[in-house]
Design an enzyme around this catalytic site. Structure first.
Site, PDB file in Angstrom:
ATOM      1  N   TYR A 180      -2.324  -1.433   8.175  1.00  0.00           N
ATOM      2  CA  TYR A 180      -3.417  -2.382   8.393  1.00  0.00           C
ATOM      3  C   TYR A 180      -3.705  -2.553   9.884  1.00  0.00           C
ATOM      4  CZ  TYR A 180      -3.245  -3.785   3.523  1.00  0.00           C
ATOM      5  OH  TYR A 180      -3.324  -3.801   2.170  1.00  0.00           O
ATOM      6  N   ARG A 192       0.839  -1.216   0.000  1.00  0.00           N
ATOM      7  CA  ARG A 192       0.000   0.000   0.000  1.00  0.00           C
ATOM      8  C   ARG A 192       0.862   1.249   0.000  1.00  0.00           C
ATOM      9  NH1 ARG A 192      -5.281  -0.919   1.943  1.00  0.00           N
ATOM     10  NH2 ARG A 192      -6.414  -2.021   0.356  1.00  0.00           N
ATOM     11  N   ASP A 217      -3.935  -0.420  -7.253  1.00  0.00           N
ATOM     12  CA  ASP A 217      -4.429  -1.005  -6.009  1.00  0.00           C
ATOM     13  C   ASP A 217      -5.839  -1.559  -6.172  1.00  0.00           C
ATOM     14  OD1 ASP A 217      -5.035  -1.662  -3.464  1.00  0.00           O
ATOM     15  OD2 ASP A 217      -4.575   0.288  -2.589  1.00  0.00           O
ATOM     16  N   SER A 266      -8.079  -1.474  -2.982  1.00  0.00           N
ATOM     17  CA  SER A 266      -8.790  -0.215  -2.758  1.00  0.00           C
ATOM     18  C   SER A 266      -9.934  -0.037  -3.739  1.00  0.00           C
ATOM     19  CB  SER A 266      -7.844   0.975  -2.908  1.00  0.00           C
ATOM     20  OG  SER A 266      -7.016   1.098  -1.806  1.00  0.00           O
ATOM     21  N   GLN A 269      -0.713   3.119  -5.821  1.00  0.00           N
ATOM     22  CA  GLN A 269      -2.140   3.420  -5.700  1.00  0.00           C
ATOM     23  C   GLN A 269      -2.923   3.169  -6.977  1.00  0.00           C
ATOM     24  OE1 GLN A 269      -1.765   7.366  -4.097  1.00  0.00           O
ATOM     25  NE2 GLN A 269      -2.554   6.732  -2.123  1.00  0.00           N
TER      26      GLN A 269
HETATM   27  N1  LIG Z   1      -7.721   8.841  -1.646  1.00  0.00           N
HETATM   28  C1  LIG Z   1      -7.381   7.670  -1.113  1.00  0.00           C
HETATM   29  O1  LIG Z   1      -7.973   6.668  -1.437  1.00  0.00           O
HETATM   30  C2  LIG Z   1      -6.299   7.574  -0.110  1.00  0.00           C
HETATM   31  C3  LIG Z   1      -6.339   6.531   0.820  1.00  0.00           C
HETATM   32  C4  LIG Z   1      -5.319   6.459   1.770  1.00  0.00           C
HETATM   33  C5  LIG Z   1      -4.286   7.396   1.737  1.00  0.00           C
HETATM   34  N2  LIG Z   1      -4.258   8.396   0.821  1.00  0.00           N
HETATM   35  C6  LIG Z   1      -3.179   9.373   0.837  1.00  0.00           C
HETATM   36  O2  LIG Z   1      -3.654  10.577   1.400  1.00  0.00           O
HETATM   37  C7  LIG Z   1      -2.966  11.663   0.787  1.00  0.00           C
HETATM   38  C8  LIG Z   1      -3.992  12.585   0.217  1.00  0.00           C
HETATM   39  O3  LIG Z   1      -3.415  13.817  -0.117  1.00  0.00           O
HETATM   40  P1  LIG Z   1      -4.070  15.154   0.341  1.00  0.00           P
HETATM   41  O4  LIG Z   1      -3.293  16.253  -0.304  1.00  0.00           O
HETATM   42  O5  LIG Z   1      -5.535  15.132   0.137  1.00  0.00           O
HETATM   43  O6  LIG Z   1      -3.902  15.180   1.912  1.00  0.00           O
HETATM   44  P2  LIG Z   1      -2.572  15.217   2.784  1.00  0.00           P
HETATM   45  O7  LIG Z   1      -1.375  15.200   1.936  1.00  0.00           O
HETATM   46  O8  LIG Z   1      -2.742  14.209   3.824  1.00  0.00           O
HETATM   47  O9  LIG Z   1      -2.602  16.660   3.383  1.00  0.00           O
HETATM   48  C9  LIG Z   1      -3.687  17.091   4.099  1.00  0.00           C
HETATM   49  C10 LIG Z   1      -3.284  18.387   4.718  1.00  0.00           C
HETATM   50  O10 LIG Z   1      -4.442  18.981   5.246  1.00  0.00           O
HETATM   51  C11 LIG Z   1      -4.077  19.718   6.387  1.00  0.00           C
HETATM   52  N3  LIG Z   1      -5.199  19.739   7.302  1.00  0.00           N
HETATM   53  C12 LIG Z   1      -5.670  18.772   8.112  1.00  0.00           C
HETATM   54  N4  LIG Z   1      -6.709  19.200   8.808  1.00  0.00           N
HETATM   55  C13 LIG Z   1      -6.922  20.481   8.442  1.00  0.00           C
HETATM   56  C14 LIG Z   1      -7.860  21.472   8.830  1.00  0.00           C
HETATM   57  N5  LIG Z   1      -8.813  21.226   9.736  1.00  0.00           N
HETATM   58  N6  LIG Z   1      -7.786  22.698   8.255  1.00  0.00           N
HETATM   59  C15 LIG Z   1      -6.819  22.938   7.343  1.00  0.00           C
HETATM   60  N7  LIG Z   1      -5.914  22.059   6.947  1.00  0.00           N
HETATM   61  C16 LIG Z   1      -5.970  20.828   7.487  1.00  0.00           C
HETATM   62  C17 LIG Z   1      -2.867  19.057   6.975  1.00  0.00           C
HETATM   63  O11 LIG Z   1      -1.906  20.060   7.283  1.00  0.00           O
HETATM   64  P3  LIG Z   1      -1.922  20.774   8.719  1.00  0.00           P
HETATM   65  O12 LIG Z   1      -1.843  19.667   9.718  1.00  0.00           O
HETATM   66  O13 LIG Z   1      -0.759  21.687   8.646  1.00  0.00           O
HETATM   67  O14 LIG Z   1      -3.204  21.505   8.796  1.00  0.00           O
HETATM   68  C18 LIG Z   1      -2.335  18.174   5.846  1.00  0.00           C
HETATM   69  O15 LIG Z   1      -1.039  18.546   5.469  1.00  0.00           O
HETATM   70  C19 LIG Z   1      -2.039  11.117  -0.240  1.00  0.00           C
HETATM   71  O16 LIG Z   1      -0.782  10.945   0.288  1.00  0.00           O
HETATM   72  C20 LIG Z   1      -2.661   9.766  -0.531  1.00  0.00           C
HETATM   73  O17 LIG Z   1      -1.712   8.821  -0.971  1.00  0.00           O
HETATM   74  C21 LIG Z   1      -5.280   8.498  -0.084  1.00  0.00           C
HETATM   75  N1  LIG Z   2      -1.077   4.294   0.685  1.00  0.00           N
HETATM   76  C1  LIG Z   2      -2.191   4.371   0.073  1.00  0.00           C
HETATM   77  O1  LIG Z   2      -2.239   5.098  -0.823  1.00  0.00           O
HETATM   78  C2  LIG Z   2      -3.379   3.597   0.478  1.00  0.00           C
HETATM   79  C3  LIG Z   2      -4.359   3.208  -0.448  1.00  0.00           C
HETATM   80  C4  LIG Z   2      -5.499   2.515   0.003  1.00  0.00           C
HETATM   81  C5  LIG Z   2      -5.630   2.220   1.369  1.00  0.00           C
HETATM   82  N2  LIG Z   2      -4.650   2.605   2.232  1.00  0.00           N
HETATM   83  C6  LIG Z   2      -4.713   2.336   3.650  1.00  0.00           C
HETATM   84  O2  LIG Z   2      -4.704   0.945   3.899  1.00  0.00           O
HETATM   85  C7  LIG Z   2      -5.278   0.712   5.160  1.00  0.00           C
HETATM   86  C8  LIG Z   2      -6.162  -0.499   5.151  1.00  0.00           C
HETATM   87  O3  LIG Z   2      -7.348  -0.289   4.454  1.00  0.00           O
HETATM   88  P1  LIG Z   2      -8.263  -1.499   3.998  1.00  0.00           P
HETATM   89  O4  LIG Z   2      -9.602  -0.995   3.691  1.00  0.00           O
HETATM   90  O5  LIG Z   2      -7.600  -2.293   2.951  1.00  0.00           O
HETATM   91  O6  LIG Z   2      -8.316  -2.340   5.315  1.00  0.00           O
HETATM   92  P2  LIG Z   2      -8.889  -3.803   5.541  1.00  0.00           P
HETATM   93  O7  LIG Z   2      -9.821  -4.112   4.426  1.00  0.00           O
HETATM   94  O8  LIG Z   2      -7.780  -4.694   5.797  1.00  0.00           O
HETATM   95  O9  LIG Z   2      -9.725  -3.645   6.901  1.00  0.00           O
HETATM   96  C9  LIG Z   2     -10.882  -2.870   6.955  1.00  0.00           C
HETATM   97  C10 LIG Z   2     -10.929  -2.103   8.238  1.00  0.00           C
HETATM   98  O10 LIG Z   2     -11.290  -2.935   9.313  1.00  0.00           O
HETATM   99  C11 LIG Z   2     -10.636  -2.521  10.459  1.00  0.00           C
HETATM  100  N3  LIG Z   2     -10.630  -3.563  11.519  1.00  0.00           N
HETATM  101  C12 LIG Z   2      -9.864  -4.683  11.621  1.00  0.00           C
HETATM  102  N4  LIG Z   2     -10.175  -5.337  12.751  1.00  0.00           N
HETATM  103  C13 LIG Z   2     -11.144  -4.658  13.372  1.00  0.00           C
HETATM  104  C14 LIG Z   2     -11.860  -4.863  14.579  1.00  0.00           C
HETATM  105  N5  LIG Z   2     -11.655  -5.898  15.368  1.00  0.00           N
HETATM  106  N6  LIG Z   2     -12.783  -3.946  14.913  1.00  0.00           N
HETATM  107  C15 LIG Z   2     -13.028  -2.897  14.108  1.00  0.00           C
HETATM  108  N7  LIG Z   2     -12.374  -2.644  12.973  1.00  0.00           N
HETATM  109  C16 LIG Z   2     -11.429  -3.546  12.594  1.00  0.00           C
HETATM  110  C17 LIG Z   2      -9.286  -2.145   9.971  1.00  0.00           C
HETATM  111  O11 LIG Z   2      -8.650  -1.261  10.843  1.00  0.00           O
HETATM  112  C18 LIG Z   2      -9.607  -1.488   8.633  1.00  0.00           C
HETATM  113  O12 LIG Z   2      -9.819  -0.098   8.817  1.00  0.00           O
HETATM  114  C19 LIG Z   2      -5.981   1.998   5.520  1.00  0.00           C
HETATM  115  O13 LIG Z   2      -5.163   2.683   6.435  1.00  0.00           O
HETATM  116  C20 LIG Z   2      -5.990   2.777   4.237  1.00  0.00           C
HETATM  117  O14 LIG Z   2      -5.998   4.181   4.465  1.00  0.00           O
HETATM  118  C21 LIG Z   2      -3.538   3.262   1.797  1.00  0.00           C
END
Ligand SMILES: NC(=O)c1ccc[n+]([C@@H]2O[C@H](COP(=O)([O-])OP(=O)(O)OC[C@H]3O[C@@H](n4cnc5c(N)ncnc54)[C@H](OP(=O)(O)O)[C@@H]3O)[C@@H](O)[C@H]2O)c1
Ligand SMILES: NC(=O)c1ccc[n+]([C@@H]2O[C@H](COP(=O)([O-])OP(=O)(O)OC[C@H]3O[C@@H](n4cnc5c(N)ncnc54)[C@H](O)[C@@H]3O)[C@@H](O)[C@H]2O)c1
Ligand SMILES: NC(=O)c1ccc[n+]([C@@H]2O[C@H](COP(=O)([O-])OP(=O)(O)OC[C@H]3O[C@@H](n4cnc5c(N)ncnc54)[C@H](OP(=O)(O)O)[C@@H]3O)[C@@H](O)[C@H]2O)c1
Ligand SMILES: NC(=O)c1ccc[n+]([C@@H]2O[C@H](COP(=O)([O-])OP(=O)(O)OC[C@H]3O[C@@H](n4cnc5c(N)ncnc54)[C@H](O)[C@@H]3O)[C@@H](O)[C@H]2O)c1
Lengths: 102, 464, 366, 464, 102, 366
Positions: free
Chosen positions: F229, F123, F131, F134, F128
């Site tokens: 996870y 992940r 993925d 996801s 992504q």
């Molecule tokens: N879309 C998906 O499916 C998914 C899933 C999992 C992970 N991700 C990851 O999440 C990231 C998404 O990028 P992104 O640009 O949307 O978000 P981000 O890079 O996580 O940045 C969000 C920013 O918002 C600011 N923030 C948080 N709360 C705030 C508030 N109340 N008011 C103002 N600012 C606030 C934070 O800075 P401050 O703390 O300075 O405020 C933070 O730097 C990527 O890295 C992506 O890989 C995405």
């Molecule tokens: N890096 C990336 O860009 C990227 C992309 C997609 C997802 N993710 C991250 O991957 C992680 C896993 O996501 P997922 O949907 O594949 O997870 P998953 O399908 O493995 O699990 C689903 C959810 O169930 C929760 N869970 C497990 N045991 C539980 C319990 N006993 N009680 C209640 N909740 C329980 C887990 O915490 C998880 O949130 C998340 O943090 C997500 O943000 C990252």
């Protein structure tokens, strides 16, 4: 029973303070710098004093210390007057609303 | 020219100065305001010449100095780059302060010219007035020099504090009062020079401890000082123009610095007293001490209102702050102002697929304003403002440049190509991926540190 | 103490019930006693116990209930069989259809039974609380969208994801009456792009007030009667409408049809060609299917797939949300009874002055 | 007391008056402002007594008149019902005008007391000043009387216009100038009296054509006049207090009337010239000529901010205007101010079952703030403000009272029981059922005529 | 070469106009009526002139026409001063922020 | 020119397809030629013509396709039968399960086939776009809500109507990963009151960012691994969670279960008692049913009614939105192939430096 002119000047001074106080209350922050700049330019009205100092005395004495200080003051104030107003003008140019495309 | 007529003209120029300041308080009237200022100054100078009416050799000297000074001023004004504005104003200030000192010296040396008595026998009130004028002028001069050096970067912008500085300043301040007292008693020139020197010193010491971030406040405050100096000398010279203008500049400068302090959330007195609370809270988070430009809602509103197109880049922070409704309202306001608004949604913005879409739909953002990355990425280059609200990683150019970065290879939104970038977030901390975003430190970036919802609401207020 | 009764209806056709536990107390407060048939609400998960606790009496058979009841509450028209069981001169309240229920109604009238049909309720402000048409059409509109989405092989809301952008589904709502408006609201909620059309011009503002776009047939008059219903359209209008819809239909993913004209067959709006022009995977849900249908190919309780387009409609869509539908229906019924019943005389009082009573009463053979 | 000290005290009282006016511009500082005013007045009166220092029989008379007058004023101030405020101010005004006339007469008859020369040989400048003062005073007097009568209802509030009124006024105005000219030439008492009489007449004619709705502007304008009159007499008497205060009152009154005109969307000049465009646009829609109270966003914001609870009653108009997001924001602002906010949803509000719920949910209004009619109807009586936004029929009490009304029998939301009711809608037109809503004309109702979204946004702005 | 006091007064007058102008710009509409009322009260500073008029002359002449006009003016202005300030006070009472229930 | 191929899978189990018309051009741009089995997408309304127009070659049988293909794209694991048909040393990309597919995988490895399982994708940010977990979980979350609502006998949003107020449905989402978050968003959109719970503390903010309420198990550590996870919870946690949920479950109308722990059986969270405590008519949708289920009584592709509570779950919920699911799945696959394929060498390049390639490759017998 004539009032001392100082009192009048004092009144004028006090009222001008109020005017200054109220007049800038509502300024937008983006205008802070130009406002400072124009205030600076205006404050070189001190040149009035400098001119009086510079022109004082008769032809012979024109180069005594007091006059010279006057000239210098005029010089400095003049830089400020021209520089200040013109630079403000330049800054304000930026604040002209840009033409919208279409 | 009769004294009465003269006084009326001075009054007129005073009124023009009032109108100048008033004009400068709103963008629409600002240029007209500046013209009023010029006119007022021209009238004041002209009538002073006319009143003296002594077009002798003195006049020639005066004219030469005036014109040379004026030309220099004009050249500086045209040559200086726009980025150097604040230090320029500080520099100009020092000149006014010095000019005030010179006039005071001149009056002290040659009081009869101004009807203040004769050397060594100057009227008490005039003496007090002129020494106050000279002292404030000197403080303004040396203070402005320091401000200039700090802003120019010649001197470190960091606040320089040392133990006991407040006592030294206090001592110097008291000395000035004592000196004035002796001066009045003795009319001795030496006291006068000492007064001026100590005032110079005080000016230096007052400003040195103040941090670079507070300099605008300092400049405005020095502005105010120079006004009071002018007013003091105005009383000496019994000149209404100087009194009105001095009081005007003095009080407006003071208010302006107060307003600025409030805008920056700084205590006015701390700034003025120097060094008290002068640690700039924002530089603290910034480990590398790289400078960021830090704006407020008004700046953002101004920038966007005058843009022809704005692209909004929402991220997880918008969701956390639940700022979507306020954002929609902001966009509506902008559209009313004729600005083209679009939304650029990065595929992984937020924390779940389609996170931004859910929220934008909730706020009723029309679908045809929402673009996916591929379709809008090229538009940034021709866009005036990119408004990045709570997004971070998805804009981080390190994804293109640093193969070691965990986000390397992710396509990003090219916000940095737009003319200005506004970043709304609460701090400089990184996003999900934990990578610092170098865009924060770019020249065309303005950081808006606040909760996304609050900031957006503020901006909306300022747009109206 | 007058007896109010209700019996189970044919569960294969009707899952709604006329008396829910909610309204029991309200009825008994009127000094009426209630008799229900055994297992009256069990199919909806409502046990007889729940009723009994509130003071309802149960009988083992419909016959017993009807023998006792002076006022009979129903959802639909009784079966031939039941007609015989209903006491002469009793009062029967329900939703009847002047056309399909004609025979039964005539029989009932022969028995001097006072029939009140809530389908005939005037749409006046005071009658709003009894307005079963509104309360049920509203739910039907909601449910039509849910069932269409369930059948729809794609996702409704827009999603911009790492694996590409999913475009939002496009809905077209035909007829923006009560059902249509709720359909608009529901589709909007789910993130669909919603367009609606109607023959009454006032609906434009109403559609927009829910965030939908309105598709107006240009240059024609407002086809609204002074009672707020639609008039039948003339040929000119129909042609213009067809022209307009032809282009629009093929762009939409889900079409919900709700157009009705009171007392008439529902207008045919979606032609065969239109259905065929739609993308494979699209849905047409015809809520008007029982009144003849707004769409070609629509048949009750069937999903006809034409070129991949699913055309569907239910005989009684409310069966699938029978719980909520019954609760509203029962409240409407109660409000009607309350208006009919004289508190002092402790009896039904047929006040011919009352527009609501006058209009709903069927006292002549049809 | 020396003239200089006297002048300084007058200056102080002038400053206090400035502070008084400033204070009155915001609710928080308003009471302090009033105190400043009192203090300034006390200083001005006291030092005048002290300066004359003639504690003879004259002083006794002065004191008696002062005290009797003061007591009457105080009694009026305490007895008058709050609803009669506007006419009271108008009434008071007439007194100031008359007082100015009397002072001018006194100065004219006895110029030597004020160092203006002797009767029949008064300094020209003084004569001009005093006749201007007297004339403006007289206009203020008679004009205020008319305003008073109109507001009191003794005279019809309708604008009374007749052909040629502007010519007559012009003629009278010119006569005044001519009379002043002759007066200066001849110093004849008869011209002075004629001047005053004609000015009285002009005052009457100026105000008569102005409609009742514009009276507040008129009062403020007369206020301004009385300031100028005082300033004029101040010049005559060489009295700084009068000059400062006169100018202050004169200009602030003029600005205030300008602001009020803008607020009411009326042309300043039309109002001042009287009768030009004086048809009150609001009374036009109101067939029965029943008066409605017409407020703006600031009033609404003020009322709600200071309420302890507000019930929002949304209706179809909210949906049409798509005001739900702005409404949510307004509620959030109010909650921040410590106001309890709930929503009362009528079962048939809007045009489909659950119409309001859809929109409130879209705007993320928490479900526990949304109440159905039965659960909230009793709360109106203990609520400060009912904010009715685009709802109409569902609040109409005629549903309870008039069996002939088409909405008779519908249970309604008892908004009228709350302390104040704000109605946001665009006009006085009826809702779906087509029935006029008598609540619009109630005393505790304030109509906010605007698109629901715009108005709500305005209110939000004013809440911050 | 002394400046005519009139000029000073004129300056004061002009500045006071500016103060008056700026000072009320930002008034909230809900305070219009109290503001008018206090302005009205302040404008009765005309009483200063009335007092001078009323107290003028010596004991014998105290009841000549000019004095009587002075007395009347004092009377009127006094009504206004007391009435004006007090009624403003009453109005402002309404603007006190109500205590919140909890 | 390498050949990439894909065959029809068992339609009774899998309706998704690995190659959609959308990605055909992207693949051919890589200089790969595509072979598909006849009627590859017809069950989704995609005709062979549509593929052919974009340059796809068709074979009449799976055998023919697999004989030609050097790269085989699939959704699920091949059947025993198919394993024989796949060329030795070819590349097979799909979503495989280390447990249930163990045998087949071992056979494939014997044939020296390079197996890439997208289920093993790390992940990381760069991955992504590939993925599938996801992209598919996201759709599953959406769909679980839609199917629950369809089954729900009441209305979800609040409606205050003349016939009484309908209270909004209450949703509880167990597990706020990708599927859980989308379920929250969808339920919120429809006007439900949404609560969610998870063992990872970071999810609180995420839940709230979608307008949901978070139910935290107090005083326990964050059970998040450094790969993002969840870890398995200890007994102490389980007890606390049960306590917390016991009160909450009975108040809710619809429960969507999404909790998973990678490589382990899904945690059992909703006990029998909890299900029984719920109101009649409530719904439990168990998305984890194939991993053992989060809820008692849950069985794949069955609706078990316990005291009027419907407990349900699908073997493959994505079949009901196969169109959208395929389109995202195919894009993920393409992005994976694109990363694997060396543009210059015109061949698959197994770069062991690349974390994505390294982690997804199964090259040892399990
Ligand atoms: N879309 C998906 O499916 C998914 C899933 C999992 C992970 N991700 C990851 O999440 C990231 C998404 O990028 P992104 O640009 O949307 O978000 P981000 O890079 O996580 O940045 C969000 C920013 O918002 C600011 N923030 C948080 N709360 C705030 C508030 N109340 N008011 C103002 N600012 C606030 C934070 O800075 P401050 O703390 O300075 O405020 C933070 O730097 C990527 O890295 C992506 O890989 C995405
Ligand atoms: N890096 C990336 O860009 C990227 C992309 C997609 C997802 N993710 C991250 O991957 C992680 C896993 O996501 P997922 O949907 O594949 O997870 P998953 O399908 O493995 O699990 C689903 C959810 O169930 C929760 N869970 C497990 N045991 C539980 C319990 N006993 N009680 C209640 N909740 C329980 C887990 O915490 C998880 O949130 C998340 O943090 C997500 O943000 C990252
Ligand atoms: N709920 C249902 O199912 C249903 C169905 C059919 C009919 N009805 C009927 O509809 C009515 C509902 O009552 P209601 O109080 O909600 O609505 P209403 O009585 O129709 O009043 C709505 C008011 O909103 C104002 N308005 C319209 N657009 C506006 C805008 N953009 N900004 C501000 N105001 C605006 C209108 O006044 P202006 O024009 O002056 O602005 C109008 O008076 C009832 O009579 C009910 O019987 C209800
Ligand atoms: N007075 C009240 O309180 C009250 C209560 C409920 C409903 N109503 C009103 O009753 C009226 C009827 O509502 P309804 O839902 O029962 O109507 P309906 O079910 O009879 O018809 C549904 C809709 O289909 C439309 N329609 C008919 N022919 C059409 C065609 N050829 N093309 C497109 N659209 C066509 C109608 O205009 C109507 O909007 C509405 O005005 C509604 O507001 C009033």
């Amino acid at each position: 029973m004539e009032i001392d002119p100082f009192i009048f000047r004092l009144s004028i001074f006090v009222l001008a303070i109020f005017v200054g106080y109220y007049v800038v209350w509502s300024v937008t922050p983006s205008l802070h710098t130009p406002l400072m700049s124009v205030t600076n330019a205006i404050s070189s009205v001190i040149i009035v004093g400098a001119i009086i100092a510079g022109m004082s005395g008769d032809i012979k004495g024109i180069l005594n210390t007091s006059n010279i200080f006057g000239f210098l003051a005029i010089f400095l104030a003049a830089i400020n007057i021209f520089g200040g107003f013109l630079v403000t003008q330049r800054m304000l140019q930026m604040y002209k609303k840009k033409k919208k495309n279409k | 020219m009769s004294v009465n007529l003269l006084a009326i003209f001075y009054l007129i120029s005073g009124v023009l100065f009032i109108l100048a300041l008033r004009g400068l308080s709103s963008p629409e009237t600002s240029r007209r305001g500046n013209l009023f200022g010029m006119l007022g100054m021209a009238i004041a100078i002209t009538v002073t010449f006319l009143a003296i009416g002594n077009f002798s050799i003195g006049f020639v000297y005066v004219l030469i100095f005036f014109l040379v000074g004026g030309s220099i001023g004009a050249i500086i004004a045209y040559k200086i780059p726009m980025t150097a504005m604040p230090e320029l104003v500080a520099g100009f200030h020092s000149l006014v302060g010095l000019a005030a000192v010179f006039v005071a010296i001149s009056a002290f040396l040659n009081p009869q010219v101004f009807n203040l008595g004769s050397p060594g026998d100057i009227k008490l009130s005039s003496l007090i007035e002129m020494s106050i004028g000279a002292s404030i002028g000197a403080i303004t001069f040396s203070g402005s020099i320091i401000a200039f050096l700090k802003l120019r970067g010649i001197m470190s912008g960091a606040p320089i504090t040392f133990k006991g500085q407040h006592y030294i300043n206090l001592f110097l301040g008291l000395s000035i009062i004592v000196l004035i007292f002796y001066l009045c008693n003795t009319q001795s020139e030496s006291f006068f020079w000492r007064l001026i020197s100590i005032s110079f010193l005080l000016g230096l010491l007052l400003i040195i401890p103040i941090g670079g971030a507070d300099m605008p406040v300092v400049i405005s405050m020095l502005n105010s000082y120079s006004g009071w100096a002018a007013a003091g000398i105005g009383f000496t010279l019994e000149n209404t123009a100087l009194i009105i203008t001095g009081a005007l500049v003095g009080s407006s400068g003071a208010i302006l610095s107060y307003i600025m302090c409030k805008g920056m959330n700084r205590s006015f007195f701390n700034v003025i007293l120097g060094g008290f609370g002068s640690v700039n809270s924002l530089t603290v988070n910034n480990k590398d001490k790289k400078p960021v430009k830090n704006g407020n809602a008004e700046d953002a509103a101004y920038l966007m209102k005058n843009a022809s197109s704005v692209i909004i880049v929402p991220g997880y922070g918008m969701a956390v702050a639940q700022a979507q409704h306020a954002l929609k309202e902001m966009a509506d306001s902008l559209k009313k102002n004729g600005v083209k608004v679009s939304y650029a949604v990065h595929p992984v913005a937020g924390r779940m697929p389609g996170h931004m879409n859910v929220l934008l739909a909730e706020a009723n953002v029309p679908y045809d304003e929402v673009f996916e990355q591929e379709n809008i990425n090229n538009d940034f280059a021709s866009t005036d403002v990119a408004f990045v609200i709570g997004a971070n990683d998805v804009t981080n150019p390190v994804a293109k440049t640093d193969p070691k970065s965990p986000i390397y290879g992710m396509p990003i939104l090219d916000v940095e190509k737009s003319k200005s970038v506004l970043f709304v977030k609460r701090s400089l901390s990184p996003g999900y991926a934990g990578v610092d975003n170098e865009l924060f430190y770019r020249d065309n970036t303005l950081m808006l540190f606040a909760d996304a919802k609050k900031m957006t609401e503020e901006i909306v207020k300022n747009l109206n | 103490m007058k007896v109010i009764g209700s019996v189970k209806e044919d569960l294969s056709e009707e899952k709604r019930i006329a008396i829910t536990p909610d309204i029991v107390k309200k009825i008994t407060d009127l000094q009426l006693s209630i008799f229900l048939e055994k297992n009256y609400g069990t199919h909806l998960g409502i046990n007889d116990e729940e009723y009994k606790n509130k003071g309802v009496n149960f009988c083992n058979s419909a016959k017993e209930v009807l023998e006792k009841s002076e006022i009979v509450l129903r959802v639909n028209c009784p079966s031939d069989n039941e007609v015989g069981l209903i006491k002469d001169k009793s009062v029967l309240i329900g939703q009847f259809d002047n056309l399909s229920d004609k025979e039964v109604i005539n029989k009932l009238i022969e028995k001097d039974i006072k029939i009140f049909s809530l389908s005939l309720l005037p749409r006046i402000t005071r009658a709003q609380t009894m307005d079963v048409l509104s309360s049920q059409a509203n739910l039907a509109g909601y449910r039509a969208v849910i069932e269409s989405i369930e059948e729809f092989g794609k996702v409704v809301p827009m999603m911009m994801t790492a694996a590409g952008t999913i475009t939002p589904a496009k809905f077209l709502i035909i007829g923006a009456g009560v059902a249509g408006l709720q359909a608009i609201a529901t589709a909007k909620r789910l993130g669909g792009i919603v367009t609606a059309t109607d023959v009454r011009t006032t609906t434009k503002e109403q559609v927009e007030s829910l965030g939908g776009k309105f598709l107006s047939v240009d240059g024609v008059e407002n086809l609204e009667t002074n009672t707020g219903y639609a008039k039948e359209a003339d040929e000119n209008f129909k042609k213009k409408q067809e022209e307009l819809l032809k282009n629009s239909v093929e762009k939409n993913d889900i079409i919900i049809c709700t157009a009705l004209i009171p007392g008439k067959k529902a207008p045919r709006i979606i032609s065969e060609d239109m259905v065929k022009s739609m993308k494979s995977g699209s849905i047409v849900y015809d809520l008007a299917v029982n009144q003849g249908g707004n769409s070609a190919f629509s048949e009750a309780d069937k999903i006809n797939v034409i070129n991949g387009v699913k055309v569907m409609g239910a005989k009684n869509i409310l069966n699938s949300i029978a719980l909520t539908a019954s609760s509203l229906y029962a409240k409407n019924l109660f409000n009607f009874v309350n208006n009919l019943y004289d508190d002092k005389k402790k009896d039904i009082l047929i006040n011919e002055e009352d527009e609501i009573i006058k209009k709903t009463l069927i006292d002549k053979k049809l």
